[in-house]
Design a protein around this motif. Structure first.
Motif, PDB file in Angstrom:
ATOM      1  N   GLY B 135       7.150   5.987  11.242  1.00 17.90           N
ATOM      2  CA  GLY B 135       8.505   5.915  11.772  1.00 17.90           C
ATOM      3  C   GLY B 135       9.170   4.591  11.440  1.00 17.90           C
ATOM      4  O   GLY B 135      10.321   4.542  10.993  1.00 17.90           O
ATOM      5  N   LEU B 136       8.428   3.498  11.625  1.00 14.27           N
ATOM      6  CA  LEU B 136       8.984   2.173  11.322  1.00 14.27           C
ATOM      7  C   LEU B 136       9.287   2.044   9.825  1.00 14.27           C
ATOM      8  O   LEU B 136      10.328   1.505   9.441  1.00 14.27           O
ATOM      9  N   ILE B 137       8.387   2.558   9.007  1.00 14.35           N
ATOM     10  CA  ILE B 137       8.601   2.516   7.558  1.00 14.35           C
ATOM     11  C   ILE B 137       9.868   3.284   7.187  1.00 14.35           C
ATOM     12  O   ILE B 137      10.689   2.829   6.386  1.00 14.35           O
ATOM     13  N   SER B 138      10.045   4.434   7.803  1.00 13.61           N
ATOM     14  CA  SER B 138      11.225   5.249   7.529  1.00 13.61           C
ATOM     15  C   SER B 138      12.518   4.512   7.884  1.00 13.61           C
ATOM     16  O   SER B 138      13.500   4.551   7.136  1.00 13.61           O
ATOM     17  N   LEU B 139      12.508   3.794   9.011  1.00 17.46           N
ATOM     18  CA  LEU B 139      13.701   3.033   9.415  1.00 17.46           C
ATOM     19  C   LEU B 139      13.994   1.915   8.410  1.00 17.46           C
ATOM     20  O   LEU B 139      15.159   1.665   8.068  1.00 17.46           O
ATOM     21  N   ILE B 140      12.945   1.245   7.957  1.00 11.58           N
ATOM     22  CA  ILE B 140      13.128   0.159   6.990  1.00 11.58           C
ATOM     23  C   ILE B 140      13.660   0.715   5.663  1.00 11.58           C
ATOM     24  O   ILE B 140      14.551   0.140   5.033  1.00 11.58           O
ATOM     25  N   GLU B 141      13.121   1.856   5.271  1.00 12.96           N
ATOM     26  CA  GLU B 141      13.591   2.485   4.027  1.00 12.96           C
ATOM     27  C   GLU B 141      15.056   2.905   4.152  1.00 12.96           C
ATOM     28  O   GLU B 141      15.835   2.739   3.205  1.00 12.96           O
ATOM     29  N   ASP B 142      15.434   3.418   5.322  1.00 15.77           N
ATOM     30  CA  ASP B 142      16.838   3.780   5.534  1.00 15.77           C
ATOM     31  C   ASP B 142      17.751   2.576   5.340  1.00 15.77           C
ATOM     32  O   ASP B 142      18.882   2.710   4.861  1.00 15.77           O
ATOM     33  N   ILE B 147       9.466  -3.696   2.418  1.00 11.83           N
ATOM     34  CA  ILE B 147       8.317  -3.749   3.325  1.00 11.83           C
ATOM     35  C   ILE B 147       7.237  -4.608   2.665  1.00 11.83           C
ATOM     36  O   ILE B 147       6.676  -4.229   1.643  1.00 11.83           O
ATOM     37  N   VAL B 148       6.993  -5.753   3.256  1.00  9.62           N
ATOM     38  CA  VAL B 148       5.958  -6.650   2.732  1.00  9.62           C
ATOM     39  C   VAL B 148       4.566  -6.101   3.045  1.00  9.62           C
ATOM     40  O   VAL B 148       3.633  -6.235   2.258  1.00  9.62           O
ATOM     41  N   GLY B 149       4.444  -5.493   4.216  1.00  7.66           N
ATOM     42  CA  GLY B 149       3.175  -4.916   4.626  1.00  7.66           C
ATOM     43  C   GLY B 149       3.167  -4.665   6.116  1.00  7.66           C
ATOM     44  O   GLY B 149       4.183  -4.869   6.797  1.00  7.66           O
ATOM     45  N   ARG B 166      -1.641   3.487   3.293  1.00  8.29           N
ATOM     46  CA  ARG B 166      -2.070   2.782   2.075  1.00  8.29           C
ATOM     47  C   ARG B 166      -1.818   3.648   0.845  1.00  8.29           C
ATOM     48  O   ARG B 166      -1.509   3.133  -0.226  1.00  8.29           O
ATOM     49  N   GLY B 167      -1.929   4.962   1.011  1.00 13.68           N
ATOM     50  CA  GLY B 167      -1.667   5.884  -0.090  1.00 13.68           C
ATOM     51  C   GLY B 167      -0.239   5.848  -0.585  1.00 13.68           C
ATOM     52  O   GLY B 167       0.066   6.255  -1.708  1.00 13.68           O
ATOM     53  N   LYS B 168       0.665   5.343   0.258  1.00 14.54           N
ATOM     54  CA  LYS B 168       2.063   5.164  -0.171  1.00 14.54           C
ATOM     55  C   LYS B 168       2.256   3.849  -0.910  1.00 14.54           C
ATOM     56  O   LYS B 168       3.380   3.473  -1.240  1.00 14.54           O
ATOM     57  N   GLY B 169       1.165   3.100  -1.076  1.00 17.82           N
ATOM     58  CA  GLY B 169       1.284   1.813  -1.763  1.00 17.82           C
ATOM     59  C   GLY B 169       1.677   0.666  -0.856  1.00 17.82           C
ATOM     60  O   GLY B 169       2.039  -0.415  -1.328  1.00 17.82           O
ATOM     61  N   ILE B 170       1.603   0.901   0.455  1.00 15.74           N
ATOM     62  CA  ILE B 170       1.964  -0.155   1.407  1.00 15.74           C
ATOM     63  C   ILE B 170       0.712  -0.923   1.821  1.00 15.74           C
ATOM     64  O   ILE B 170      -0.315  -0.322   2.158  1.00 15.74           O
ATOM     65  N   ARG B 171       0.798  -2.237   1.778  1.00 15.09           N
ATOM     66  CA  ARG B 171      -0.324  -3.081   2.171  1.00 15.09           C
ATOM     67  C   ARG B 171      -0.506  -3.028   3.697  1.00 15.09           C
ATOM     68  O   ARG B 171       0.438  -3.314   4.442  1.00 15.09           O
ATOM     69  N   VAL B 172      -1.686  -2.650   4.116  1.00  9.90           N
ATOM     70  CA  VAL B 172      -2.010  -2.610   5.545  1.00  9.90           C
ATOM     71  C   VAL B 172      -3.198  -3.535   5.791  1.00  9.90           C
ATOM     72  O   VAL B 172      -4.238  -3.382   5.158  1.00  9.90           O
TER      73      VAL B 172
END
Lengths: 191, 191
Positions: B135-142, B147-149, B166-172
């Motif tokens: 959800g947070l990622i979606s808001l940032i993308e909007d 997204i740094v990570g 992580r499969g979306k390429g986001i550093r966790v």
């Protein structure tokens, strides 16, 4: 507190019905550097009171309480809002009217985290009608703990909460006390 | 992170259904000294990424995010949960399933506080199914921000959220990764 009053004048927004939005720096976006200044001031005011725990209520109180707690070197406990769920036996609970959201919340805290030996400083962002603050006081009283006082960031001094809580003999320190707001956005502070 | 794993073993409580309660130090009572150690570690991990804003979700993420933000010297923005209220036009919104509470929340953030120029570090207490984080990622993308990570305090590595994000390429980066929990209270961590 001058710094806070200036920030309210700069970034606060007044809406009809005595609504003061400070979501640019306090309760949506949070200026953590400002919170640290508030923390120092609360520490100056309450440092000799033997505070061993900071108590607040979710959500917007939590960040402020955590920053303030660093100056006292004590843990934070935050009460949780629940709406229409079962209240388990191992919590203290009370009900709080929210004028902002037009509903009544059950507010709970685990009995494990408030004890008779505690000397508690309450921290919250706003004091208006005093409903949330009364709820927190009620939970502390249920636990038999001592209330050292309440540290409030912004008090709407034209509403009844401050008088009500001080009338119970509880020390309330508000870092900004709003004397009046007009619908066209003028804010004045108490001396 | 050894200190955190030890604290989970000492004060965490396992309940049937893979529930891990850490309300003695993280999300009801809050050990602010521990949060500072977590903050230092997140800073070590992300200090070279140009982070200019920390983003989290109410309620239990807020305290952690505020403490972490001190090390980056940046503001915090927290997304708000709303249930069945009107969504105003000046917010980004998405929906988040809460397995803990068995409901779907609208999660919103004011458009004013997320911008295209932002480099955002997400901070949250738990990663399990990954619903809140998505959800947070979606808001940032909007908002078109970067997204740094994501910095997570406790990841349930046996659930699907970490792999998904992580499969979306986001550093966790999770400071404690729980490999398994048993109903009789045994907790093991990933190496």
């Amino acid at each position: 507190m001058k710094l806070l009053e200036e920030r309210i004048l700069k970034d606060g927004k007044v809406f009809p019905g005595n609504v003061l939005k400070v979501d640019r720096f306090l309760n949506h976006q949070v200026d953590v550097a400002l919170l640290n200044e508030l923390g120092k001031e609360f520490y100056r005011l309450f440092k000799d009171c033997g505070v061993n725990k900071i108590f607040t209520i979710e959500a917007s109180g939590i960040g402020i309480a955590c920053i303030v707690a660093q100056y006292f070197n004590v843990p934070v406990v935050f009460a949780k809002k629940s709406l229409g769920k079962n209240i388990s036996a191992d919590v203290y609970s009370t009900q709080v009217q929210s004028y902002t959201h037009g509903r009544v919340y059950d507010v709970i805290v685990s009995q494990e985290f408030l004890n008779k030996e505690d000397k508690i400083l309450i921290i919250d962002d706003f004091l208006a009608q005093g409903c949330a603050l009364q709820g927190l006081i009620s939970l502390i009283e249920d636990a038999g703990a001592e209330i050292v006082g309440a540290g409030i960031v912004i008090e709407k001094a034209f509403q009844s909460g401050g008088e009500l809580i001080r009338g119970k003999g509880i020390r309330v320190e508000s870092l900004a006390r709003v004397a009046s707001m007009t619908d066209d956005g003028q804010i004045t502070f108490c001396d």
